[in-house]
Design a protein around this motif. Structure first.
Motif, mmCIF file in Angstrom:
data_model
loop_
_atom_site.group_PDB
_atom_site.id
_atom_site.type_symbol
_atom_site.label_atom_id
_atom_site.label_comp_id
_atom_site.label_asym_id
_atom_site.label_seq_id
_atom_site.Cartn_x
_atom_site.Cartn_y
_atom_site.Cartn_z
ATOM 1 N N ASN A 73 1.929 -0.839 5.561
ATOM 2 C CA ASN A 73 0.944 -0.669 4.458
ATOM 3 C C ASN A 73 0.952 0.820 3.932
ATOM 4 O O ASN A 73 1.318 1.769 4.479
ATOM 5 C CB ASN A 73 -0.379 -0.706 5.317
ATOM 6 N N MET A 74 0.955 1.125 2.758
ATOM 7 C CA MET A 74 1.299 2.483 2.048
ATOM 8 C C MET A 74 0.411 3.636 2.379
ATOM 9 O O MET A 74 0.388 4.496 1.975
ATOM 10 C CB MET A 74 1.287 2.200 0.496
ATOM 11 N N PHE A 75 -0.605 3.055 2.984
ATOM 12 C CA PHE A 75 -1.832 4.036 3.146
ATOM 13 C C PHE A 75 -1.514 5.192 4.333
ATOM 14 O O PHE A 75 -2.161 5.204 5.328
ATOM 15 C CB PHE A 75 -3.166 3.464 3.359
ATOM 16 N N LYS A 76 -0.598 5.594 4.099
ATOM 17 C CA LYS A 76 -0.026 6.545 5.238
ATOM 18 C C LYS A 76 1.327 7.203 5.203
ATOM 19 O O LYS A 76 1.858 7.131 4.034
ATOM 20 C CB LYS A 76 -0.229 5.738 6.487
ATOM 21 N N TYR A 118 -8.119 -8.353 14.854
ATOM 22 C CA TYR A 118 -9.160 -7.467 14.142
ATOM 23 C C TYR A 118 -9.379 -7.915 12.844
ATOM 24 O O TYR A 118 -8.623 -8.583 12.154
ATOM 25 C CB TYR A 118 -8.625 -5.621 14.255
ATOM 26 N N ASN A 119 -10.249 -7.401 12.081
ATOM 27 C CA ASN A 119 -10.697 -7.775 10.864
ATOM 28 C C ASN A 119 -10.072 -6.669 9.743
ATOM 29 O O ASN A 119 -10.399 -5.531 9.967
ATOM 30 C CB ASN A 119 -12.401 -7.613 10.463
ATOM 31 N N ARG A 120 -9.277 -6.922 8.921
ATOM 32 C CA ARG A 120 -8.713 -6.196 8.160
ATOM 33 C C ARG A 120 -9.453 -5.662 7.017
ATOM 34 O O ARG A 120 -10.349 -6.552 6.360
ATOM 35 C CB ARG A 120 -7.355 -6.757 7.463
ATOM 36 N N GLU A 121 -9.609 -4.391 6.684
ATOM 37 C CA GLU A 121 -10.089 -3.835 5.735
ATOM 38 C C GLU A 121 -9.325 -3.714 4.374
ATOM 39 O O GLU A 121 -8.344 -3.649 4.471
ATOM 40 C CB GLU A 121 -10.857 -2.398 6.034
ATOM 41 N N THR A 122 -10.269 -3.584 3.075
ATOM 42 C CA THR A 122 -9.450 -3.625 1.928
ATOM 43 C C THR A 122 -8.361 -2.564 1.722
ATOM 44 O O THR A 122 -7.315 -3.050 1.256
ATOM 45 C CB THR A 122 -10.533 -3.192 0.670
ATOM 46 N N TRP A 123 -8.633 -1.347 2.263
ATOM 47 C CA TRP A 123 -7.468 -0.424 2.036
ATOM 48 C C TRP A 123 -6.212 -0.740 2.782
ATOM 49 O O TRP A 123 -5.229 -0.081 2.693
ATOM 50 C CB TRP A 123 -7.903 1.040 2.448
ATOM 51 N N ALA A 124 -6.521 -1.854 3.860
ATOM 52 C CA ALA A 124 -4.987 -1.729 4.743
ATOM 53 C C ALA A 124 -4.366 -3.138 4.089
ATOM 54 O O ALA A 124 -3.525 -3.632 4.673
ATOM 55 C CB ALA A 124 -5.674 -2.423 6.157
ATOM 56 N N LEU A 125 -4.810 -3.399 2.898
ATOM 57 C CA LEU A 125 -3.991 -4.661 2.504
ATOM 58 C C LEU A 125 -2.628 -4.479 1.766
ATOM 59 O O LEU A 125 -2.471 -3.131 0.976
ATOM 60 C CB LEU A 125 -5.077 -5.647 1.505
ATOM 61 N N SER A 126 -1.826 -5.396 1.372
ATOM 62 C CA SER A 126 -0.772 -5.158 0.569
ATOM 63 C C SER A 126 -1.015 -5.373 -1.020
ATOM 64 O O SER A 126 -2.092 -5.761 -1.138
ATOM 65 C CB SER A 126 0.444 -6.059 0.943
ATOM 66 N N ILE A 143 -12.390 -2.024 -7.680
ATOM 67 C CA ILE A 143 -11.885 -1.022 -8.798
ATOM 68 C C ILE A 143 -10.813 -0.259 -7.942
ATOM 69 O O ILE A 143 -9.562 -0.100 -8.354
ATOM 70 C CB ILE A 143 -12.979 -0.175 -9.202
ATOM 71 N N ILE A 144 -11.424 0.164 -6.619
ATOM 72 C CA ILE A 144 -10.424 0.951 -5.955
ATOM 73 C C ILE A 144 -9.110 0.067 -5.584
ATOM 74 O O ILE A 144 -7.662 0.517 -5.798
ATOM 75 C CB ILE A 144 -10.712 1.401 -4.425
ATOM 76 N N CYS A 145 -9.237 -1.250 -5.173
ATOM 77 C CA CYS A 145 -7.935 -2.330 -4.983
ATOM 78 C C CYS A 145 -7.221 -2.118 -6.451
ATOM 79 O O CYS A 145 -5.906 -1.794 -6.230
ATOM 80 C CB CYS A 145 -8.475 -3.289 -4.683
#
Length: 330
Positions: free
Chosen positions: A68-71, A165-173, A208-210
């Protein structure tokens, strides 16, 4: 196994690993969607080993989702060489640390309770293109201008496979993000109807952040970008509807102005901004916005007439109040 062999295992140019505290068990497999929880400390390679960021000081460990790109991509590589409970120090050359300031900015914003993406910062398109964009943190600006090798001290706490685990929005492709948008939009609308404005604004904001996250990868003003822009604007106006009911009129004026500056034909944005101006007694501005609404869409005559009646009432109330206020003065 010696540290030297461990170093070789990473098999990457510009990384040196030293194990400070051994972990237990086998090295966990990190596949796409695996959630990794760890503490990290980032230090400069100077004599003082100056600390830039430290998750233990913040008090919460870092969580990343593999693929995931957040990192920082490099963290995935480093973590995949570690056992649970292991503490290791990695020296990483500049080829691996160039994007660190951007990632650090997001992490710091989250730690401060802000959105990782500051989507509502005022930006005047053209001026912004030429301005040097500060990250808002002096030390990160320095690193951005002149990337340096860094030490990362990592402590691997937990590895959870996607099913656990339950995935949060920022952890999505990106694909998943776009699928999440209509769902969040729907949830926001439902909360809005129930009068639960706090929750509704949260859902609209997440949506909006998505969109903004995906939009940054498209070319500005081209078709895919414009489609996303349209979606984002619709959600921003919904968000503003909530703010109106929460009596946050100045914030409504700010967001609608952002939309109008980019899209001068945005009827709904003019209409909402006009309503917000009415609430704060900006008579001239309100009249201007409503006349723009009529220019753009004469079919809204009835709605505008109603709003102008409200405006007249407001102004009369205000004039009466002012009269009463000054009466006692003379």
């Amino acid at each position: 196994m010696s540290d030297m062999q461990d170093t070789m295992l990473l098999g990457l140019e510009g990384i040196k690993k030293t194990i400070l505290h051994g972990g237990t068990g086998v090295i966990p497999k990190l596949i796409t969607g695996t959630k990794v929880t760890f503490h990290f400390r980032t230090q400069l390679c100077d004599d003082d080993r100056t600390v830039i960021d430290d998750s233990k000081v913040v008090g919460t460990p870092m969580e990343v989702v593999v693929g995931n790109m957040f990192k920082l991509d490099i963290w995935e590589t480093l973590l995949s060489s570690m056992r649970i409970g292991e503490v290791a120090e990695f020296w990483c050359d500049t080829i691996h640390t160039g994007v660190y300031p951007l990632v650090a900015k997001s992490m710091r914003r989250i730690a401060e309770g802000k959105d990782p993406v500051d989507w509502h910062i005022h930006t005047c398109g053209m001026a912004n293109m030429f301005a040097y964009n500060s990250l808002g943190y002096d030390d990160l600006d320095e690193l951005m201008k002149e990337p340096k090798p860094l030490f990362f001290v990592l402590e691997l706490l937990r590895v959870q496979q996607p099913s656990e685990y339950n995935r949060e929005t920022w952890a999505l492709s990106d694909e998943e993000r776009l699928k999440a948008v209509p769902v969040l939009h729907g949830q926001g609308n439902k909360f809005y109807k129930q009068g639960n404005l706090q929750e509704a604004t949260q859902k609209y904001k997440e949506a909006i952040i998505c969109i903004k996250n995906v939009q940054t990868k498209e070319k500005a003003w081209e078709v895919p970008w414009l489609k996303l822009e349209k979606m984002a604007n619709t959600l921003t106006l919904n968000y503003c509807q909530c703010l109106m009911r929460m009596e946050e009129y100045y914030e409504v004026i700010e967001h609608t102005s952002d939309i109008i500056n980019q899209h001068p034909g945005a009827v709904k944005a003019f209409f909402l901004r006009g309503k917000a101006h009415v609430e704060v007694w900006n008579e001239a501005e309100a009249r201007h916005d409503f006349s723009r609404v009529l220019d753009l869409n004469p079919g809204m005559k009835k709605a505008v007439k109603k709003e102008l009646a409200v405006l007249n009432m407001r102004m009369e109330e205000k004039n009466q109040e002012d009269k009463d206020k000054y009466k006692g003065m003379f």
